[in-house]
Write an enzyme that holds these catalytic residues in place. Structure first.
Site, PDB file in Angstrom:
ATOM      1  N   GLN A  49       0.603  -1.303   0.037  1.00  0.00           N
ATOM      2  CA  GLN A  49       0.361   0.289   0.297  1.00  0.00           C
ATOM      3  C   GLN A  49       0.897   1.383  -0.565  1.00  0.00           C
ATOM      4  O   GLN A  49       0.772   2.223  -0.273  1.00  0.00           O
ATOM      5  CB  GLN A  49      -0.731  -0.292   1.282  1.00  0.00           C
ATOM      6  CG  GLN A  49      -2.177  -1.067   1.474  1.00  0.00           C
ATOM      7  CD  GLN A  49      -3.119  -1.454  -0.328  1.00  0.00           C
ATOM      8  OE1 GLN A  49      -3.403  -0.094  -0.932  1.00  0.00           O
ATOM      9  NE2 GLN A  49      -3.047  -2.523  -0.426  1.00  0.00           N
ATOM     10  N   HIS A  70       2.287   3.325  -3.962  1.00  0.00           N
ATOM     11  CA  HIS A  70       1.924   4.069  -5.193  1.00  0.00           C
ATOM     12  C   HIS A  70       1.569   5.215  -5.682  1.00  0.00           C
ATOM     13  O   HIS A  70       1.658   5.505  -7.132  1.00  0.00           O
ATOM     14  CB  HIS A  70       0.663   5.062  -4.866  1.00  0.00           C
ATOM     15  CG  HIS A  70      -0.892   3.168  -4.453  1.00  0.00           C
ATOM     16  ND1 HIS A  70      -1.374   2.704  -5.694  1.00  0.00           N
ATOM     17  CD2 HIS A  70      -1.001   2.500  -3.502  1.00  0.00           C
ATOM     18  CE1 HIS A  70      -2.726   1.765  -5.326  1.00  0.00           C
ATOM     19  NE2 HIS A  70      -2.202   1.668  -4.371  1.00  0.00           N
ATOM     20  N   GLU A 111      -8.827   2.678   5.948  1.00  0.00           N
ATOM     21  CA  GLU A 111      -8.501   2.582   4.532  1.00  0.00           C
ATOM     22  C   GLU A 111      -8.601   1.091   4.300  1.00  0.00           C
ATOM     23  O   GLU A 111      -9.462   0.053   4.224  1.00  0.00           O
ATOM     24  CB  GLU A 111      -7.997   3.044   3.395  1.00  0.00           C
ATOM     25  CG  GLU A 111      -8.302   2.734   1.718  1.00  0.00           C
ATOM     26  CD  GLU A 111      -7.637   3.325   1.185  1.00  0.00           C
ATOM     27  OE1 GLU A 111      -8.053   3.267  -0.681  1.00  0.00           O
ATOM     28  OE2 GLU A 111      -6.158   3.643   1.039  1.00  0.00           O
ATOM     29  N   HIS A 112      -7.787   0.558   4.578  1.00  0.00           N
ATOM     30  CA  HIS A 112      -7.613  -0.904   4.912  1.00  0.00           C
ATOM     31  C   HIS A 112      -6.925  -1.592   6.540  1.00  0.00           C
ATOM     32  O   HIS A 112      -6.128  -0.858   7.175  1.00  0.00           O
ATOM     33  CB  HIS A 112      -6.448  -1.770   3.705  1.00  0.00           C
ATOM     34  CG  HIS A 112      -6.665  -1.322   2.521  1.00  0.00           C
ATOM     35  ND1 HIS A 112      -6.179  -0.002   2.206  1.00  0.00           N
ATOM     36  CD2 HIS A 112      -7.164  -2.074   1.363  1.00  0.00           C
ATOM     37  CE1 HIS A 112      -6.180  -0.360   0.030  1.00  0.00           C
ATOM     38  NE2 HIS A 112      -6.977  -1.344   0.019  1.00  0.00           N
ATOM     39  N   ASP A 126      -8.417  -4.891  -3.673  1.00  0.00           N
ATOM     40  CA  ASP A 126      -7.653  -4.043  -4.714  1.00  0.00           C
ATOM     41  C   ASP A 126      -8.152  -4.597  -5.832  1.00  0.00           C
ATOM     42  O   ASP A 126      -7.961  -3.915  -7.009  1.00  0.00           O
ATOM     43  CB  ASP A 126      -6.711  -3.952  -4.736  1.00  0.00           C
ATOM     44  CG  ASP A 126      -5.710  -3.014  -3.585  1.00  0.00           C
ATOM     45  OD1 ASP A 126      -6.587  -2.502  -2.720  1.00  0.00           O
ATOM     46  OD2 ASP A 126      -4.805  -3.045  -3.225  1.00  0.00           O
ATOM     47  N   HIS A 138     -48.250  27.983   5.023  1.00  0.00           N
ATOM     48  CA  HIS A 138     -48.537  26.481   5.065  1.00  0.00           C
ATOM     49  C   HIS A 138     -49.836  26.052   6.212  1.00  0.00           C
ATOM     50  O   HIS A 138     -50.551  25.267   5.090  1.00  0.00           O
ATOM     51  CB  HIS A 138     -47.609  26.370   6.119  1.00  0.00           C
ATOM     52  CG  HIS A 138     -46.552  26.150   4.786  1.00  0.00           C
ATOM     53  ND1 HIS A 138     -45.388  27.410   5.552  1.00  0.00           N
ATOM     54  CD2 HIS A 138     -45.419  24.974   5.464  1.00  0.00           C
ATOM     55  CE1 HIS A 138     -44.166  26.450   4.561  1.00  0.00           C
ATOM     56  NE2 HIS A 138     -44.175  25.303   4.881  1.00  0.00           N
TER      57      HIS A 138
END
Length: 435
Positions: free
Chosen positions: A259, A262, A328-329, A362, A421
């Protein structure tokens, strides 16, 4: 290389809190630059897109043009080797099978007053899918974004993808063709988000923007929210591994590296363990793995910036810290991992057991890999069919129901000081129902 923290140290709370803040701060760091890019796109449209494309991606449209032609998309699929076609098709089938179970159902019922009430789900008219690019190609992100949009019935699906030097990975184009996306643009970064939000020449604006991206992309999504809708903060990537002494340090090291590779430098990779020996072994395993990793430089940068090996007192403390991070993970490499999983209250995706690494999710396990980051998993969810539909309430009242309920409505309206109303009800009660 990678920081070591111990929960018993007196400065631990402060240092861990700093680590937890870093994901959110990465987007704030670039907010000013992103705001200027968005304003230029809003004011100048296509001229600004062409200028930023030349500046950031190194090519000057129309050579090549910003929009990818249908011929290019079809050729990318036709020229793909059969084994890659098979892999993309397998992933697409699995992702579709999972997301098909998310399709919501409209409903309607008649209550005791005769009022017909219900909820109608409808697809969005147009969505923009941001697919990351640059140092890597992400056909998996095409599948994860486009398949639930298509299942939802979205009328227009638009992909934007960075194109360094004007080149888009044939894998990305092939994946787009395979899932039936016909509108693909060579535009990346904050300028792509601006184009999807405001429109630019032939690129018409969309209703919602989804997809993962770097700090610039996420900052841009925050700033255009309100002009369009967005999914959530999805990127840069994060992984948090909770492991005990049963874990293989080489496997843990591999998952942290996966991870962190990237390439933005803002990726986050954290180990929480009660085992000092495991933390030390993982540190050694990371160093050895990086000796032969093709993108070791990018991984080292991310691990130095946002990585940590954290020794905690016990697994209860590990889960308390994990829920604070809301990663996230979240990987659980523990004895009885399924039993411990119930303690995970804030995570984009939970991977249970040593044979369930995050890369499985993924690519083709089935659940979406577009996940909330920077602590957003405390309140946000993975991308899904739900992100491509909207709902409308349905109310249909016969005259008898209005006569029965109208007086109470008028009383409540006057209680709130809203005479208009009340009169909108009473004019119908006084004159009878329309034919």
């Amino acid at each position: 290389m990678i920081r070591r923290l111990h929960a018993a140290n007196p400065d631990f709370a402060e240092r861990f809190a700093e680590l937890a803040r870093q994901g959110a701060e990465s987007a704030a760091r670039v907010r000013g630059e992103v705001a200027a890019i968005l304003e230029a796109v809003r004011r100048e449209g296509m001229a600004a897109l062409e200028r930023f494309t030349a500046r950031f991606d190194g090519f000057t449209p129309p050579h090549p043009p910003l929009r990818v032609s249908s011929t290019e998309l079809a050729a990318a699929w036709a020229e793909l080797p059969s084994d890659l076609k098979d892999a993309i098709a397998l992933a697409a089938r699995r992702i579709e099978a999972f997301h098909r179970r998310q399709l919501p159902e409209s409903f309607a019922y008649e209550d005791e007053t005769g009022l017909t009430l219900g909820m109608r789900w409808q697809p969005l008219g147009a969505v923009g899918l941001y697919v990351p690019g640059g140092k890597a190609a992400y056909p998996s992100s095409v599948l994860m974004n486009a398949i639930p949009a298509r299942l939802a019935g979205v009328g227009r699906i638009v992909i934007t993808v960075p194109a360094p030097g004007g080149d888009v990975s044939p894998l990305v184009l092939a994946a787009a063709h395979h899932v039936g996306v016909e509108e693909v643009w060579r535009i990346g970064g904050a300028q792509a988000i601006g184009a999807l939000a405001f429109g630019a020449g032939p690129l018409a604006p969309v209703d919602r923007i989804v997809g993962p991206g770097n700090a610039y992309v996420q900052a841009a999504k925050r700033l255009v929210f309100g002009t369009v809708d967005i999914d959530t903060m999805a990127g840069p990537s994060e992984v948090l591994v909770i492991a005990d002494d049963s874990a293989d340090p080489r496997w843990v090291a591999a998952d942290l590296i996966a991870q962190a590779e990237h390439g933005s430098g803002d990726e986050c990779a954290i180990l929480l363990t009660p085992s000092t020996a495991l933390a030390q072994a993982v540190s050694v395993a990371i160093a050895r793995a990086l000796d032969t990793l093709p993108r070791a430089h990018d991984v080292r940068a991310a691990l130095v910036r946002n990585g940590a090996l954290v020794v905690v007192s016990d697994l209860n403390e590990a889960f308390a810290l994990a829920n604070m991070i809301a990663p996230e993970h979240l990987e659980l490499e523990l004895r009885g991992a399924r039993r411990w999983a119930k303690m995970a209250r804030a995570a984009g995706a939970i991977f249970i057991g040593p044979h369930s690494p995050a890369p499985l999710g993924d690519y083709l396990a089935g659940p979406n890999h577009v996940l909330p980051t920077a602590g957003a998993a405390r309140f946000a969810s993975p991308l899904g069919v739900y992100d491509f539909v909207k709902r409308s309430s349905i109310i249909e009242a016969p005259a008898s129901a209005l006569r029965r309920l109208g007086p109470a409505v008028a009383r409540l309206a006057r209680l709130e000081g809203l005479e208009g109303h009340a009169r909108a009800i009473e004019v119908r009660l006084a004159g009878g129902a329309a034919p």
